[in-house]
Structure formats: C-alpha cells, structure tokens
Design an enzyme around this catalytic site. Sequence first.
Site, mmCIF file in Angstrom:
data_model
loop_
_atom_site.group_PDB
_atom_site.id
_atom_site.type_symbol
_atom_site.label_atom_id
_atom_site.label_comp_id
_atom_site.label_asym_id
_atom_site.label_seq_id
_atom_site.Cartn_x
_atom_site.Cartn_y
_atom_site.Cartn_z
ATOM 1 N N ASP A 161 -8.114 -40.536 22.417
ATOM 2 C CA ASP A 161 -8.059 -39.761 23.659
ATOM 3 C C ASP A 161 -6.939 -38.740 23.519
ATOM 4 O O ASP A 161 -5.756 -39.105 23.525
ATOM 5 C CB ASP A 161 -7.795 -40.723 24.837
ATOM 6 C CG ASP A 161 -7.753 -39.989 26.165
ATOM 7 O OD1 ASP A 161 -7.696 -38.736 26.181
ATOM 8 O OD2 ASP A 161 -7.758 -40.681 27.204
ATOM 9 N N LYS A 216 -10.419 -21.192 25.464
ATOM 10 C CA LYS A 216 -10.880 -20.945 24.095
ATOM 11 C C LYS A 216 -10.149 -19.740 23.492
ATOM 12 O O LYS A 216 -9.920 -19.687 22.282
ATOM 13 C CB LYS A 216 -12.399 -20.765 24.061
ATOM 14 C CG LYS A 216 -13.144 -22.067 24.366
ATOM 15 C CD LYS A 216 -12.837 -23.162 23.337
ATOM 16 C CE LYS A 216 -13.592 -24.436 23.549
ATOM 17 N NZ LYS A 216 -13.329 -25.466 22.540
ATOM 18 N N TYR A 223 -12.631 -21.777 31.210
ATOM 19 C CA TYR A 223 -13.069 -22.194 29.866
ATOM 20 C C TYR A 223 -12.804 -21.062 28.866
ATOM 21 O O TYR A 223 -12.269 -21.297 27.778
ATOM 22 C CB TYR A 223 -14.552 -22.549 29.913
ATOM 23 C CG TYR A 223 -15.143 -22.946 28.574
ATOM 24 C CD1 TYR A 223 -14.931 -24.215 28.041
ATOM 25 C CD2 TYR A 223 -15.919 -22.045 27.839
ATOM 26 C CE1 TYR A 223 -15.485 -24.581 26.817
ATOM 27 C CE2 TYR A 223 -16.472 -22.409 26.611
ATOM 28 C CZ TYR A 223 -16.250 -23.677 26.109
ATOM 29 O OH TYR A 223 -16.793 -24.033 24.887
#
Length: 233
Positions: free
Chosen positions: A56, A148, A144
């Site tokens: 994790d 990135k 998002y």
Amino acid sequence: MRTILVSGGTSTLGRAICEQFVRAGDRVYCGYVSNKETAEALADSYGSSLIPLHLDIQDPKSIASAIQEIEGLDVLVNNSGVFSVFTPTELLESEWQRIFDINVTGLFRLTQQCIPSLTERKGCIVNIASINALHPGFGGTSHYDASKGAVVAYTKSLAKELSPSIRVNAVAPGLLQAPYLDDANPLRQHYEERSLLHSLVEPREVAKVVQLVSDCRAMTGELVGVDCGYLMG
Ligand SMILES: NC(=O)c1ccc[n+]([C@@H]2O[C@H](COP(=O)([O-])OP(=O)(O)OC[C@H]3O[C@@H](n4cnc5c(N)ncnc54)[C@H](OP(=O)(O)O)[C@@H]3O)[C@@H](O)[C@H]2O)c1
C-alpha cells in the site's frame, strides 16, 4: 533473471506488465492492496516467477515491509494510480488529496525506499504517467491531469539526480482497452474516432514498451507515449 516490482500489479495495466516480465524469464513481485485474490490467481498460473506482495503506497510501514521481502531489486515499475471525474468546481479538496496521495506522493514514497537497492544493482525505474499529462482537459480530469503532469516532471528530475546509477523513464499510455468501456461508451467512441489507429490501447502493448524501456541502457529521462496515435489525431 532480473527482479521486478510492479505496484498495482493486479490492475488492468499492472497485470499485463507482470505477465510481460514473467514471460521474459524475470521474477516479478506483484503488488496489491485490496485485490489479493487476483494476485494469488496470477501466482497459481505462473508459479514461483510471480510473487504476490501486499504493498500500500499510502502506508510507509506497508512499503517498508514489502521492500524487506525483496532481495536485489532491478526494476521498479510505479504503476499504481487512481482516477476520478469531477468538474473543477465540484472537486473536493479531499479528492484532490486522495488522487495526489496515491498518484504522486505514493509513487515518491515507494521510489525513495527502493533507491538503495536499485543503486546497488544499477537498476531502473519506469513510471506510468498518462497522455493526460500531455493532452490535459478531457473533462472533469483536472486533478488527475495535474497528478500525471507531476509524475512526468518528477521522472525527468529524478533521471538527472540519480544518474548515472539509476535510469528513470516514464511511459504515457492512452485510453486502455478495459471491460467497462463497452462499444456505446462515449469516451471510447471519441478515442477511436480521433486516434490515428482508430483503436483503444491494448494493455499488453504498453507492457511491451515498459519492458523495452527497462531493458534499453541508452534511455533515461524519457517519456514514451503509447496511444494509438491519439495525440497526432
Ligand atoms: N486505464 C487507463 O485508460 C489508463 C490510461 C493512462 C494511464 N493509466 C495509468 O496506468 C496505471 C494503471 O491503471 P489501470 O487503469 O490499470 O488501474 P486500475 O485497473 O484502475 O487499478 C488501480 C490500481 O491501483 C492500485 N492502488 C490503488 N490504491 C493503491 C495504494 N494505496 N497503494 C498501491 N496501489 C494502489 C490498485 O490496487 P488494488 O486493486 O489491489 O487495491 C489497482 O491495482 C495508473 O497509473 C493509471 O493512471 C491508465
């Protein structure tokens, strides 16, 4: 035989990457969080070449104990990543933070703990970015896209900082072929229309490029797109 760690190894793309390296004769640690069943099913198929590993990247203790299991890491594939759709005005700060905590900070946490082992073996890192970093603004993806974009900048910066011991590159896939994208899906239709190859991206095609980038001793600091010509369309 090299030793490979793939975070999010049971995801659509992660699984294809694990399979690509296993088929090449490498030993692969397949990271999972919730999807233990798939990781174990993959291990049943590939025997001792594929080892499921709870990992994790939001939890430093989980990262530390996962890394202790691995002897001599050659390639780290930072594949874990999450996605959601919210307009900039709807987006809650908690969702922004969740996306960044996995896609960016988690990637940093895992990378930092792998650096000593990778340095010893003159290894390499492959970060999974997205064409959203290069062509942001699909709609509802600003958080998002920003995450990135950070992965790409971090990749290039690390390539400089860690040279010549560790090579660091990124691969930017386009929209991946996945069961939830049926023929009527408007995003799928848009992607197929615009991309030069009129197709979504098969995960195994991205996996081939990840392997190539990990093999090529002349590449560092690069971002390689695998998008069926979407950005050219
Ligand atoms: N799908 C696309 O069209 C597309 C396009 C471009 C780029 N990408 C990028 O490609 C990568 C893989 O995408 P995908 O679509 O294959 O993923 P996915 O199927 O949506 O699965 C997400 C993966 O992230 C893992 N994950 C979630 N939280 C985590 C955490 N805290 N620590 C470690 N792992 C965690 C999940 O593990 P568990 O399931 O075990 O919980 C799962 O393996 C991502 O970086 C994504 O941004 C995807």
